[in-house]
Design an enzyme around this catalytic site. Structure first.
Site, mmCIF file in Angstrom:
data_model
loop_
_atom_site.group_PDB
_atom_site.id
_atom_site.type_symbol
_atom_site.label_atom_id
_atom_site.label_comp_id
_atom_site.label_asym_id
_atom_site.label_seq_id
_atom_site.Cartn_x
_atom_site.Cartn_y
_atom_site.Cartn_z
ATOM 1 N N GLY A 19 0.876 -1.180 0.000
ATOM 2 C CA GLY A 19 0.000 0.000 0.000
ATOM 3 C C GLY A 19 0.908 1.223 0.000
ATOM 4 O O GLY A 19 1.882 1.289 0.772
ATOM 5 N N ALA A 20 0.572 2.194 -0.871
ATOM 6 C CA ALA A 20 1.495 3.307 -1.126
ATOM 7 C C ALA A 20 1.817 4.135 0.118
ATOM 8 O O ALA A 20 2.947 4.588 0.294
ATOM 9 C CB ALA A 20 0.917 4.201 -2.221
ATOM 10 N N GLY A 21 0.840 4.362 0.971
ATOM 11 C CA GLY A 21 1.085 5.160 2.184
ATOM 12 C C GLY A 21 2.010 4.421 3.131
ATOM 13 O O GLY A 21 2.975 4.994 3.660
ATOM 14 N N ARG A 61 10.307 -1.201 -4.654
ATOM 15 C CA ARG A 61 9.107 -1.230 -5.516
ATOM 16 C C ARG A 61 9.127 0.045 -6.357
ATOM 17 O O ARG A 61 9.316 1.137 -5.831
ATOM 18 C CB ARG A 61 7.812 -1.318 -4.712
ATOM 19 C CG ARG A 61 7.549 -2.722 -4.204
ATOM 20 C CD ARG A 61 6.130 -2.896 -3.718
ATOM 21 N NE ARG A 61 5.228 -3.296 -4.793
ATOM 22 C CZ ARG A 61 3.912 -3.461 -4.618
ATOM 23 N NH1 ARG A 61 3.348 -3.224 -3.451
ATOM 24 N NH2 ARG A 61 3.154 -3.868 -5.614
ATOM 25 N N CYS A 127 -9.001 -3.208 -4.740
ATOM 26 C CA CYS A 127 -7.740 -3.509 -4.052
ATOM 27 C C CYS A 127 -7.879 -3.203 -2.554
ATOM 28 O O CYS A 127 -8.955 -3.393 -1.967
ATOM 29 C CB CYS A 127 -6.576 -2.761 -4.689
ATOM 30 S SG CYS A 127 -4.957 -3.335 -4.102
ATOM 31 N N ASP A 196 -1.408 5.019 -6.051
ATOM 32 C CA ASP A 196 0.030 4.807 -5.872
ATOM 33 C C ASP A 196 0.798 6.030 -6.331
ATOM 34 O O ASP A 196 1.772 6.435 -5.709
ATOM 35 C CB ASP A 196 0.484 3.561 -6.632
ATOM 36 C CG ASP A 196 0.256 2.328 -5.781
ATOM 37 O OD1 ASP A 196 -0.889 1.846 -5.746
ATOM 38 O OD2 ASP A 196 1.206 1.909 -5.087
ATOM 39 N N ASN A 206 -2.769 3.150 -10.189
ATOM 40 C CA ASN A 206 -3.227 2.383 -9.021
ATOM 41 C C ASN A 206 -3.320 0.916 -9.435
ATOM 42 O O ASN A 206 -3.046 0.552 -10.580
ATOM 43 C CB ASN A 206 -4.575 2.938 -8.536
ATOM 44 C CG ASN A 206 -4.984 2.384 -7.184
ATOM 45 O OD1 ASN A 206 -4.205 2.412 -6.245
ATOM 46 N ND2 ASN A 206 -6.189 1.864 -7.065
ATOM 47 N N LYS A 207 -3.717 0.066 -8.497
ATOM 48 C CA LYS A 207 -3.762 -1.387 -8.713
ATOM 49 C C LYS A 207 -4.357 -1.761 -10.067
ATOM 50 O O LYS A 207 -5.355 -1.185 -10.482
ATOM 51 C CB LYS A 207 -4.576 -2.019 -7.570
ATOM 52 C CG LYS A 207 -4.735 -3.518 -7.624
ATOM 53 C CD LYS A 207 -3.437 -4.269 -7.729
ATOM 54 C CE LYS A 207 -2.437 -3.901 -6.664
ATOM 55 N NZ LYS A 207 -1.061 -4.387 -6.970
ATOM 56 N N LYS A 232 1.470 11.601 -2.949
ATOM 57 C CA LYS A 232 1.371 10.605 -4.023
ATOM 58 C C LYS A 232 1.304 11.289 -5.391
ATOM 59 O O LYS A 232 1.153 10.631 -6.404
ATOM 60 C CB LYS A 232 0.169 9.697 -3.786
ATOM 61 C CG LYS A 232 0.362 8.798 -2.565
ATOM 62 C CD LYS A 232 -0.876 8.036 -2.216
ATOM 63 C CE LYS A 232 -0.659 7.247 -0.936
ATOM 64 N NZ LYS A 232 -1.933 6.788 -0.354
HETATM 65 C C1 RUB Z 1 -2.033 -1.282 -3.347
HETATM 66 C C2 RUB Z 1 -2.853 -0.278 -4.080
HETATM 67 C C3 RUB Z 1 -3.530 0.786 -3.265
HETATM 68 C C4 RUB Z 1 -2.627 2.018 -3.186
HETATM 69 C C5 RUB Z 1 -3.101 3.002 -2.128
HETATM 70 O O1 RUB Z 1 -1.224 -2.051 -4.203
HETATM 71 O O2 RUB Z 1 -2.910 -0.251 -5.280
HETATM 72 O O3 RUB Z 1 -4.742 1.169 -3.860
HETATM 73 O O4 RUB Z 1 -1.304 1.638 -2.883
HETATM 74 O O5 RUB Z 1 -2.981 2.429 -0.838
HETATM 75 P P1 RUB Z 1 -0.202 -3.126 -3.555
HETATM 76 P P2 RUB Z 1 -3.062 3.322 0.496
HETATM 77 O O6 RUB Z 1 -1.012 -4.061 -2.725
HETATM 78 O O7 RUB Z 1 0.414 -3.779 -4.751
HETATM 79 O O8 RUB Z 1 0.803 -2.350 -2.742
HETATM 80 O O9 RUB Z 1 -4.338 4.113 0.346
HETATM 81 O O10 RUB Z 1 -3.120 2.334 1.613
HETATM 82 O O11 RUB Z 1 -1.862 4.170 0.531
#
Ligand code: RUB
Length: 308
Positions: A19-21, A61, A127, A196, A206-207, A232
């Site tokens: 997850g990007a965060g 990544r 996702c 992302d 994004n995913k 982001k």
């Molecule tokens: C996760 C994904 C999420 C974004 C945002 O992909 O696509 O939608 O990363 O996440 P992966 P968040 O599982 O391949 O990392 O809102 O938690 O930052």
């Protein structure tokens, strides 16, 4: 190489941290640990070792610019330090600040985004985005009666995490397979997804499958919202850089021996949704249009970054 840097980077690569965060905060944590564990006294060696550590973290990544931004926010000003102790202090302070601001942004987005959700809404998400889930959960906590359809998100099936997160909040949640998106869209009022990376021209990375969800939403006149912290937004795309789309192992898609060796498997894990499919980007600064991304990037980074 610092062992914390190695192990955090490996956890990002293996998707133990995903997850990007979360990967942005993990990147900032890794450089902070590097500083805390550094025992040398020569600034030139410190700078060189830091460059090596940054490279290892960023290579873990490639797609989410949040990782790049989290690490660069942490190392800002370090090269101008007068000695190793000062450089370490700057690194530790910057990374802690980034992590605190990042957590605060997630909370602000939940508050701002929840206003877009009305009592009785049916929502779709794709996702596992902690930020999109934060928005949906906040609306539910405010007493709004909502239903959520969450996609499975092959091949990693992050949708399983999402339905667990949502049902723990007591939200009426339905899991669907990715290919059911267009059929189910007829029942949906709004889509909320995470990000992302968002490019300077407002496209969403994004995913994989997000762009298909957006296409189905557009066709059904369903509003499509992106929940994203402004870190982001990709400063690199201001100069025209393309976002690298990560491809992962074929073992995530097929089991050994299941298909002939002659068959190729292509496993891209992110895709690009053009800005015209996006009704709004919910950021910690407010709800903005994809057309405003460039202005925010310019304000945030100015020309300073471009000279680096
Ligand atoms: C996760 C994904 C999420 C974004 C945002 O992909 O696509 O939608 O990363 O996440 P992966 P968040 O599982 O391949 O990392 O809102 O938690 O930052």
């Amino acid at each position: 190489m610092d062992q914390n840097v190695v192990s955090i980077s490996q956890d990002i690569r293996d998707m133990k941290i995903r997850g990007a965060g979360r990967i942005a905060r993990a990147g900032a944590t890794a450089v902070c640990r590097f500083a805390e564990g550094y025992s040398g006294t020569d600034l030139t060696s410190f700078s060189r070792d830091l460059d090596d550590a940054v490279k290892v973290i960023l290579d873990s990544r490639p797609t989410a610019v949040s990782l790049w931004n989290g690490v660069h926010a942490s190392i800002k000003g370090v090269k101008e330090a007068s000695g190793v102790e000062e450089a370490k202090e700057i690194l530790i302070r910057n990374s802690n600040e980034f992590i605190a601001e990042s957590n605060e942004a997630v909370q602000n987005i939940a508050r701002i985004g929840a206003k877009r959700i009305e009592d009785g809404d049916t929502i779709m998400t794709h996702c596992n985005s902690s930020v999109a889930i934060g928005v949906i959960a906040e609306a539910h906590r405010q007493g709004k009666d909502i239903k959520v359809y969450a996609t499975e998100s092959r091949p990693w099936r992050q949708g399983i995490l999402t339905v667990n997160d949502l049902s723990r909040e007591g939200i009426d949640t339905t899991l669907i397979i990715d290919s059911a998106v267009r059929l189910v869209m007829k029942k949906v009022d709004k889509v909320f997804v995470g990000a992302d990376t968002i490019t300077s021209h407002g496209a969403l990375v994004n995913k994989i499958g997000t762009s298909q969800v957006a296409l189905a939403a557009k066709e059904a006149r369903v509003q499509f919202y992106v929940c994203s912290e402004t870190y982001k937004f990709s400063p690199l795309t201001l100069e025209g850089d393309l976002v690298k789309i990560e491809e992962r192992e074929i073992s995530e898609v097929v089991r050994p021996g299941e298909i002939p060796d002659s068959v190729k498997v292509f496993n891209p894990v992110f895709d690009v949704t053009p800005s015209q499919y996006i009704d709004g980007i919910i950021t910690e600064l407010g709800l903005i249009s994809p057309g405003s991304v460039y202005d925010i990037l310019e304000k945030k980074f100015g020309t300073e970054l471009m000279k680096e």
